[in-house]
Design an enzyme around this catalytic site. Sequence first.
Site, short mmCIF file in Angstrom:
data_model
loop_
_atom_site.label_atom_id
_atom_site.label_comp_id
_atom_site.label_asym_id
_atom_site.label_seq_id
_atom_site.Cartn_x
_atom_site.Cartn_y
_atom_site.Cartn_z
N ASN A 159 0.85 -1.05 -0.19
CA ASN A 159 -0.10 -0.03 0.11
C ASN A 159 0.80 1.34 0.01
O ASN A 159 1.47 1.42 1.21
CB ASN A 159 -0.88 -0.10 1.31
N LYS A 217 3.16 0.42 3.09
CA LYS A 217 2.96 -0.48 3.95
C LYS A 217 2.73 -1.57 3.35
O LYS A 217 2.51 -1.72 2.23
CB LYS A 217 1.47 0.04 4.67
N ARG A 275 -2.64 -1.99 -3.36
CA ARG A 275 -3.91 -1.17 -3.22
C ARG A 275 -3.65 -0.01 -4.13
O ARG A 275 -2.68 0.84 -4.21
CB ARG A 275 -3.74 -0.71 -1.89
N HIS A 297 -17.59 2.57 8.14
CA HIS A 297 -15.97 2.59 8.24
C HIS A 297 -15.46 3.75 9.15
O HIS A 297 -15.43 4.72 8.35
CB HIS A 297 -15.34 2.23 6.97
N GLY A 354 -12.48 5.51 10.68
CA GLY A 354 -11.05 5.64 11.19
C GLY A 354 -10.71 7.21 11.19
O GLY A 354 -11.58 8.00 11.20
N ASN A 355 -9.64 7.40 10.61
CA ASN A 355 -8.97 8.69 10.52
C ASN A 355 -9.92 9.24 9.39
O ASN A 355 -10.67 10.59 9.30
CB ASN A 355 -7.56 8.87 10.20
N GLY A 387 -10.73 2.12 13.25
CA GLY A 387 -10.22 2.38 14.49
C GLY A 387 -11.28 2.86 15.57
O GLY A 387 -11.17 2.38 16.77
N ASN A 398 -13.26 0.32 18.28
CA ASN A 398 -12.78 0.35 19.57
C ASN A 398 -13.34 1.49 20.56
O ASN A 398 -13.02 1.66 21.57
CB ASN A 398 -11.10 0.71 19.54
#
Length: 398
Positions: free
Chosen positions: A7, A14, A91, A208, A210-211, A332, A336
């Site tokens: 990615n 990553k 990706r 979804h 996340g950030n 995230g 969480n």
Amino acid sequence: MKIIVINCGSSSIKYQLFDMTKNEVIAKGLVDKIGLHGSYIKHERNDGDKVRLEGEIVDHQIGIEYMLGILISKKRGSIKSFDEIDAVGHRVVHGGEKFHNSALIDDNVLAGIKECVDLAPLHNPPNLKGIYAMQSLLPNVPQVATFDTAFHQTMPDYSYMYAIPYSLYTKYGIRRYGFHGSSHRFVSHRAAKMLNTYLKKLKLITCHLGNGASITAINNGGSMDTSMGLTPVEGLIMGTRTGDLDLGVLTYIMTKEEIGVQAANTLINKHSGMLGITGISSDMREIEEAAFEDNNERASLGLQRYHYRIKKYIGAYMAAMGGADAIVFTGGIGENSPDSREEICKGLEFAGIEFDEEKNNITRGKEAIISKDSSRVKLMVIPTNEELVIAEDTNKII
Ligand code: ADP
């Protein structure tokens, strides 16, 4: 069967090395600050061996060379030679209208990815750099591209068209595309498995968070609507992005502050969202801490605004699909933050959504159903795994 998943971002790579036969990640890591001061590679093997190496990583090609070097090194490596690598999965953020599925990379596919550079000028160029680097370093290994946009290509035209002159769509492809496709796809398949039914039979709303954040209405096994648009700025409030915004606000700010297009773009992408409202952070953990422990009013306001927008989207998507069988939380925050999930779901009993506080409170980072047994609409937490989607697609294609 071993597959590397890559990615590539503008200054980072990553990666994960999968052993598909054993269904496990053998090694993973991050090359960061490429082309910048202080570049490094962080590598981790599945037996817990970890290393962080600093070096001058001037471009993606060098970064990938470092990574491959570690993967076959005697001390830190996981494979004996590159012959063990059967394929590489990349990706790729934007596949435009061309790519409805992952694709084996050949000249035609490369040309297609290049055609989408205008639509994702920050993302597709580094994705291409990763592909070129891998092609030159592992020329005999097949490469596959998995697109963030592909899953949303099932959206009907009335859901993806903007109310702008139609000619702008035909001329430039300006329409809603949506992102996070691999994540929405992954959790929707897991949800069907957990509910012991076929995805095609379900009406799902996948959040979804996340950030970056997006929410998708999944009907008949495919995306029917999603909150991100031509770019990932549309939709939910995110760490630093506005989400939905009256366009008049932007032109007003540009006039008042005398800023140009570039500064306006930075404002809506990097200085807004939760960071903009709270003035504290873009990170949900820090915002929750400020709201709950320090009684910070702007942090509380930011959280209220954040949850309220998601709630409105859930209502909208239930209306669009004629109900929902399940709402899935991932990313995230979705995985969480019990507080966020509770605030989003509270008050939706009228729609058959019965939230279970106890189940919610004990669920962090694992698959679970957090609605009451009697709830008509199931509430689910499902950790996402976009890399696994890429590895599995690559495996299937080769
Ligand atoms: P990305 O979109 O970069 O992949 P993630 O999916 O990792 O991001 O999500 C990052 C967000 O998740 C951050 O806002 C972080 O604060 C939030 N987050 C992670 N753990 C928790 C937690 N325990 N409680 C609340 N928020 C959390």
